[in-house]
Design a protein around this motif. Structure first.
Motif, PDB file in Angstrom:
ATOM      1  N   VAL A   5       0.846  -1.191   0.000  1.00 35.10           N
ATOM      2  CA  VAL A   5       0.000   0.000   0.000  1.00 35.10           C
ATOM      3  C   VAL A   5       0.885   1.246   0.000  1.00 35.10           C
ATOM      4  O   VAL A   5       1.772   1.394   0.853  1.00 35.10           O
ATOM      5  CB  VAL A   5      -0.921   0.003   1.235  1.00 35.10           C
ATOM      6  N   VAL A   6       0.657   2.057  -0.960  1.00 33.81           N
ATOM      7  CA  VAL A   6       1.427   3.302  -1.063  1.00 33.81           C
ATOM      8  C   VAL A   6       0.629   4.413  -0.420  1.00 33.81           C
ATOM      9  O   VAL A   6      -0.527   4.652  -0.789  1.00 33.81           O
ATOM     10  CB  VAL A   6       1.728   3.639  -2.540  1.00 33.81           C
ATOM     11  N   ARG A   7       1.159   4.993   0.554  1.00 33.79           N
ATOM     12  CA  ARG A   7       0.468   6.075   1.244  1.00 33.79           C
ATOM     13  C   ARG A   7       0.289   7.262   0.294  1.00 33.79           C
ATOM     14  O   ARG A   7       1.185   7.599  -0.484  1.00 33.79           O
ATOM     15  CB  ARG A   7       1.265   6.526   2.462  1.00 33.79           C
ATOM     16  N   PRO A   8      -0.841   7.877   0.351  1.00 31.28           N
ATOM     17  CA  PRO A   8      -1.066   9.015  -0.546  1.00 31.28           C
ATOM     18  C   PRO A   8      -0.122  10.167  -0.230  1.00 31.28           C
ATOM     19  O   PRO A   8       0.187  10.443   0.931  1.00 31.28           O
ATOM     20  CB  PRO A   8      -2.531   9.386  -0.276  1.00 31.28           C
ATOM     21  N   GLN A   9       0.324  10.792  -1.300  1.00 30.81           N
ATOM     22  CA  GLN A   9       1.222  11.931  -1.119  1.00 30.81           C
ATOM     23  C   GLN A   9       0.450  13.160  -0.648  1.00 30.81           C
ATOM     24  O   GLN A   9       1.021  14.041  -0.014  1.00 30.81           O
ATOM     25  CB  GLN A   9       1.944  12.233  -2.442  1.00 30.81           C
ATOM     26  N   HIS A  10      -0.839  13.222  -0.942  1.00 31.47           N
ATOM     27  CA  HIS A  10      -1.651  14.324  -0.446  1.00 31.47           C
ATOM     28  C   HIS A  10      -3.048  13.769  -0.195  1.00 31.47           C
ATOM     29  O   HIS A  10      -3.465  12.790  -0.796  1.00 31.47           O
ATOM     30  CB  HIS A  10      -1.701  15.480  -1.455  1.00 31.47           C
ATOM     31  N   GLY A  11      -3.749  14.381   0.698  1.00 28.11           N
ATOM     32  CA  GLY A  11      -5.066  13.885   1.072  1.00 28.11           C
ATOM     33  C   GLY A  11      -6.120  14.182   0.024  1.00 28.11           C
ATOM     34  O   GLY A  11      -5.939  15.040  -0.854  1.00 28.11           O
ATOM     35  N   ASP A  35     -14.140  -2.502   7.632  1.00 26.67           N
ATOM     36  CA  ASP A  35     -12.728  -2.659   7.961  1.00 26.67           C
ATOM     37  C   ASP A  35     -11.983  -1.395   7.504  1.00 26.67           C
ATOM     38  O   ASP A  35     -12.073  -0.981   6.345  1.00 26.67           O
ATOM     39  CB  ASP A  35     -12.175  -3.900   7.255  1.00 26.67           C
ATOM     40  N   ILE A  36     -11.248  -0.774   8.428  1.00 24.12           N
ATOM     41  CA  ILE A  36     -10.549   0.467   8.104  1.00 24.12           C
ATOM     42  C   ILE A  36      -9.516   0.239   7.002  1.00 24.12           C
ATOM     43  O   ILE A  36      -9.303   1.084   6.127  1.00 24.12           O
ATOM     44  CB  ILE A  36      -9.885   1.046   9.369  1.00 24.12           C
ATOM     45  N   ALA A  37      -8.869  -0.955   7.019  1.00 22.40           N
ATOM     46  CA  ALA A  37      -7.863  -1.250   5.990  1.00 22.40           C
ATOM     47  C   ALA A  37      -8.494  -1.286   4.609  1.00 22.40           C
ATOM     48  O   ALA A  37      -7.905  -0.830   3.622  1.00 22.40           O
ATOM     49  CB  ALA A  37      -7.175  -2.575   6.306  1.00 22.40           C
ATOM     50  N   LEU A  38      -9.713  -1.841   4.513  1.00 22.29           N
ATOM     51  CA  LEU A  38     -10.398  -1.876   3.224  1.00 22.29           C
ATOM     52  C   LEU A  38     -10.738  -0.465   2.762  1.00 22.29           C
ATOM     53  O   LEU A  38     -10.608  -0.131   1.582  1.00 22.29           O
ATOM     54  CB  LEU A  38     -11.669  -2.722   3.328  1.00 22.29           C
ATOM     55  N   LEU A  39     -11.174   0.380   3.692  1.00 22.91           N
ATOM     56  CA  LEU A  39     -11.466   1.770   3.330  1.00 22.91           C
ATOM     57  C   LEU A  39     -10.202   2.460   2.818  1.00 22.91           C
ATOM     58  O   LEU A  39     -10.235   3.209   1.840  1.00 22.91           O
ATOM     59  CB  LEU A  39     -12.035   2.510   4.539  1.00 22.91           C
ATOM     60  N   GLU A  40      -9.061   2.187   3.464  1.00 24.19           N
ATOM     61  CA  GLU A  40      -7.810   2.795   3.019  1.00 24.19           C
ATOM     62  C   GLU A  40      -7.463   2.363   1.600  1.00 24.19           C
ATOM     63  O   GLU A  40      -7.020   3.173   0.776  1.00 24.19           O
ATOM     64  CB  GLU A  40      -6.680   2.414   3.977  1.00 24.19           C
ATOM     65  N   ARG A  41      -7.658   1.086   1.289  1.00 24.93           N
ATOM     66  CA  ARG A  41      -7.354   0.605  -0.073  1.00 24.93           C
ATOM     67  C   ARG A  41      -8.263   1.274  -1.091  1.00 24.93           C
ATOM     68  O   ARG A  41      -7.825   1.630  -2.193  1.00 24.93           O
ATOM     69  CB  ARG A  41      -7.502  -0.923  -0.139  1.00 24.93           C
ATOM     70  N   MET A  42      -9.541   1.417  -0.745  1.00 24.18           N
ATOM     71  CA  MET A  42     -10.456   2.081  -1.672  1.00 24.18           C
ATOM     72  C   MET A  42     -10.025   3.519  -1.938  1.00 24.18           C
ATOM     73  O   MET A  42     -10.024   3.995  -3.088  1.00 24.18           O
ATOM     74  CB  MET A  42     -11.877   2.055  -1.100  1.00 24.18           C
ATOM     75  N   LEU A  43      -9.660   4.213  -0.874  1.00 22.35           N
ATOM     76  CA  LEU A  43      -9.248   5.604  -1.041  1.00 22.35           C
ATOM     77  C   LEU A  43      -7.972   5.713  -1.862  1.00 22.35           C
ATOM     78  O   LEU A  43      -7.822   6.631  -2.692  1.00 22.35           O
ATOM     79  CB  LEU A  43      -9.059   6.254   0.332  1.00 22.35           C
ATOM     80  N   GLU A  44      -7.037   4.791  -1.648  1.00 20.44           N
ATOM     81  CA  GLU A  44      -5.801   4.814  -2.413  1.00 20.44           C
ATOM     82  C   GLU A  44      -6.074   4.564  -3.898  1.00 20.44           C
ATOM     83  O   GLU A  44      -5.478   5.203  -4.776  1.00 20.44           O
ATOM     84  CB  GLU A  44      -4.838   3.766  -1.864  1.00 20.44           C
ATOM     85  N   GLU A  45      -6.996   3.641  -4.207  1.00 14.80           N
ATOM     86  CA  GLU A  45      -7.347   3.381  -5.614  1.00 14.80           C
ATOM     87  C   GLU A  45      -7.970   4.624  -6.245  1.00 14.80           C
ATOM     88  O   GLU A  45      -7.680   4.970  -7.401  1.00 14.80           O
ATOM     89  CB  GLU A  45      -8.307   2.207  -5.706  1.00 14.80           C
TER      90      GLU A  45
END
Length: 768
Positions: free
Chosen positions: A611-617, A737-747
């Motif tokens: 998972v690559v953290r977003p560079q900006h929100g 699941d917070i992890a699933l939400l994070e993946r969706m946002l990253e996509e």
């Protein structure tokens, strides 16, 4: 097993009738069963008696006709035997006269007196219609003289059977087979005797040629032109000498294996046999008699086809005369039965109105009760989901903030959250608001893999037996729901066998067709789960489907186990049924529909990219009517580095989106003009919200905008998920699941990056 088990729907108890709804008493004089039996007995008698009479008369008539035919053949064959005997006796006398005429003359002497002997032969045989010629042959078979020729032609019969037979002393050859006569010039059969010289040696034969047509004409005149009988003159070896009526392709001998041929071989003097005659091309009742001591028989056969034809004609008349009035009687009785049935049906409808009304009222009350329970359970589950969402969000916040010294407490809260999620799942399943993720599985390979799971649910005292063949059909089910159903049944079985026992799981193929009495039609796999426990009483069995009903001690059962099993089977397109009795154990049968497609082979999951953290929100518009859920979700999103704007309903969300689009002027390179509110990157919305619009309506409205925004919907209801599947959005179930939400946002962030190609909003979490 304990009472979290479903009984078949037909076993639902019906409330006892009130005193004012008591059934109507039977009306006096309306004993329909007695009247029906009487009419049926009359109808049977009206059918059976005429049939028996007709059958007896038909059998008697057929027997009489066959007996008359036999008598007719016997009388006729006697006449034919007397006629043939006179003819053969006369021929024998003629032969004797001719032998005396040439007595003392050798062959040369006969030739020397040929003219005189010819005249005498012509005088002797010329006046008889049956005689074609009279001839004298020498010892070498040469023709010496004949009644047909004054000067005889050179003719020899030295190789002819009758000449050889008479010379050798064979009696049968004194009457020859039918042949073409060289002397007579026509078809004849010969009757001959031997000539002897003074020393008694063979000196030749005297032969009288007889016309077969003479006998055929006599038989025609005797029988008549339209007679069903046939007559014949047959030599004792089966050779046919004369026959009437003649057929062009008729054989010239009798079948040696036929009853008549066997009688000739035995030398029987007379008799009657039944045969199939190729000569007459029919079945015959055949009478035969031997003609004196001659090797010749006369026969007379009666065609059975003529007997049957006459019998059929008589039977037709008999049937018409008997059954015409009988049919009228049958119609009267049948109409009486129909009228009686109509009267009984009207009576039963009248009798059933009260009980039908009571049954409808009872079913309506039961339906309202189950609907109310389902709505109650669904509402509780929805509110409970929100509570779990608040707790889950705050636990995640605490973990992300690194709350030192609270690891044990946070872990306990997470375990409690999992238990709460499981309970919510059961509640939603009972309320029919839990979505099913159906997939095709092979029962024969899937059930053994669940052995350890079932053993853990049963405990150490209960033995587990799995009896499943590999030929069991694949089924289409939600695997997680099926596992939960098996666990519920295993736990119930364990509680029903406190001292130990046996829990057996069986699977077999079964098919139900319309009209067989089963509520469903089609092919199913029957999963049978049987225990050897205490069983259930009938009153407990009747309520086993009801949510929240349990007989377990307080704190031991929720009353959601068997309702979940039944709801799962019903929503899968099948049915659950139960058999139980006190002391006899319990058997639960799950009928799950057969899958038409084969199970998909499992493929190894592709490695997940880091998972690559977003560079900006991202700029997120959060739509949630519950303030505490919104606060927790907003805090989590902000901790992830995103900008969050909260609204409480769909209408407010559309207003905020429209405001950013109306005032957000962009320059030529796409940058936002100074002082304009920034547009949103995505919308996260709850589906179930107050107002005229829900989350799905909001998503559909957002999808119509240009450019459209990605949407993530959050819900806890299955029926809302069914509609959400038709909208191009991502879906999360509460508590997510917070992890699933994070993946969706990253996509979503990657999809919105310059030069990226959108991959479509296909990732969904529909596990409630």
């Amino acid at each position: 097993m304990n009472p979290d088990r479903p009984a078949p729907p037909a076993d639902r108890p019906i409330e006892p009738p009130r005193s004012d709804d008591a059934p109507f008493p039977a009306a006096p004089g309306h004993d329909f069963a007695v009247r029906r039996r009487t009419l049926i007995a009359l109808l049977v008698a009206a059918i059976v008696l005429p049939c028996v009479y007709v059958a007896a008369m038909a059998y008697s008539d057929l027997s009489t006709r066959e007996a008359d035919a036999t008598d007719a053949t016997l009388r006729t064959v006697r006449v034919a035997e007397e006629h043939a005997l006179k003819v053969f006796d006369m021929n024998e006398a003629l032969d004797a006269r001719i032998v005396d005429l040439v007595q003392g003359l050798d062959d040369e002497g006969i030739r020397a007196n040929e003219a005189e002997i010819h005249a005498k032969l012509d005088a002797i045989g010329g006046g008889y219609p049956q005689i074609a010629s009279v001839s004298i042959f020498g010892s070498d078979g040469d023709l010496l003289t004949s009644s047909r020729f004054a000067l005889v032609p050179p003719v020899s019969i030295s190789q002819r059977d009758d000449f050889v037979g008479i010379r050798d002393g064979r009696v049968i050859d004194h009457v020859s087979r039918v042949m073409y006569g060289k002397v007579s010039g026509e078809t004849v059969f010969n009757m001959g005797v031997a000539r002897r010289d003074e020393q008694g040696a063979f000196a030749g034969i005297v032969s009288v040629a007889l016309r077969p047509g003479y006998f055929s004409s006599f038989y025609r005149d005797l029988l008549g032109a339209a007679s069903p009988m046939a007559m014949g003159l047959i030599r004792s070896d089966g050779a046919i000498l004369a026959y009437y009526p003649t057929r062009a392709s008729s054989p010239d001998t009798i079948d040696a294996k036929s009853p008549f041929g066997l009688a000739l071989a035995r030398g029987s003097e007379a008799g009657v046999v039944r045969i199939h005659s190729p000569v007459a091309d029919d079945n015959l009742i055949l009478a035969y008699r031997r003609v004196g001591s001659y090797p010749v028989y006369v026969s007379c056969g009666y065609r059975t086809s003529a007997i049957w034809a006459a019998w059929y004609r008589h039977l037709t008349v008999l049937l018409l005369s008997m059954f015409t009035p009988s049919i009228a009687l049958w119609a009267v009785i049948w109409l009486s039965l129909r009228r009686l049935a109509a009267e009984e049906e009207a009576w039963e409808r009248w009798q059933a109105e009260a009980s039908m009304r009571r049954s409808i009222e009872s079913a309506y009350r039961q339906s309202r009760k189950m609907e109310a329970l389902g709505n109650l359970v669904g509402s509780v589950a929805h509110d409970f989901n929100n509570l779990l969402m608040i707790v889950s969000a705050n636990v995640q916040i605490a973990r992300r903030r690194g709350a030192a010294g609270f690891e044990r407490e946070l872990s306990a809260m997470e375990r409690a959250l999992k238990s709460g999620q499981s309970l919510t799942r059961q509640l939603l399943g009972v309320a029919r608001k839990q979505p099913l993720r159906n997939e095709t599985i092979h029962v024969g390979r899937w059930l053994p893999a669940c052995r350890e799971l079932l053993r853990a649910s049963l405990g150490a005292k209960v033995s587990l037996v799995i009896d499943v063949n590999d030929d069991v059909w694949p089924i289409l089910v939600d695997v997680a729901e099926l596992e939960l159903a098996l666990i519920n049944l295993a736990v119930n079985a364990r509680d029903a066998m406190p001292n130990g026992g046996r829990f057996t799981v069986r699977a077999r193929n079964i098919g139900f067709r319309p009209g067989e009495g089963f509520p469903l039609d089609g092919d199913f796999v029957q999963l049978s789960l049987e225990d050897t426990g205490v069983g259930m009483a009938p009153d407990v069995l009747a309520r086993a489907f009801e949510p929240l009903y349990t007989t377990k001690p307080k704190g031991m059962g929720t009353g959601l186990g068997l309702p979940q099993v039944f709801a799962f089977c019903e929503r899968s397109g099948g049915l659950a049924a139960i058999d139980s009795a006190i002391g006899a154990g319990t058997s639960v049968h799950l009928y799950l529909p057969r899958a038409l497609a084969a199970p998909v082979a499992e493929r190894p999951a592709p490695p997940r990219p880091d998972v690559v953290r977003p560079q900006h929100g991202l700029r997120v518009l959060l739509v949630e009517d519950n303030d505490e859920v919104a606060a927790g979700t907003e805090a989590l999103l902000q901790m992830m580095g995103h900008q969050v704007t909260c609204v409480s309903d769909a209408a407010g969300a559309l207003q905020r989106i429209d405001a950013t689009r109306a005032t957000g002027a962009h320059d030529e390179i796409g940058e936002i003009a100074e002082g304009s509110p920034p547009p949103f990157d995505l919308v996260i919305s709850d589906i179930h919200m107050p107002g005229t619009m829900n989350g799905i309506d909001l998503a559909e409205a957002v999808q119509q905008m240009k450019p459209k925004l990605p949407v993530i919907l959050v819900t806890g209801y299955a029926e809302e998920l069914e509609r959400a599947r038709n909208v191009d959005v991502r879906v999360l179930s509460k508590p997510f699941d917070i992890a699933l939400l994070e993946r969706m946002l990253e996509e979503i962030r990657r999809d919105q990056a310059p030069g990226s190609r959108p991959r479509g909003n296909v990732e969904r979490d529909t596990t409630l």
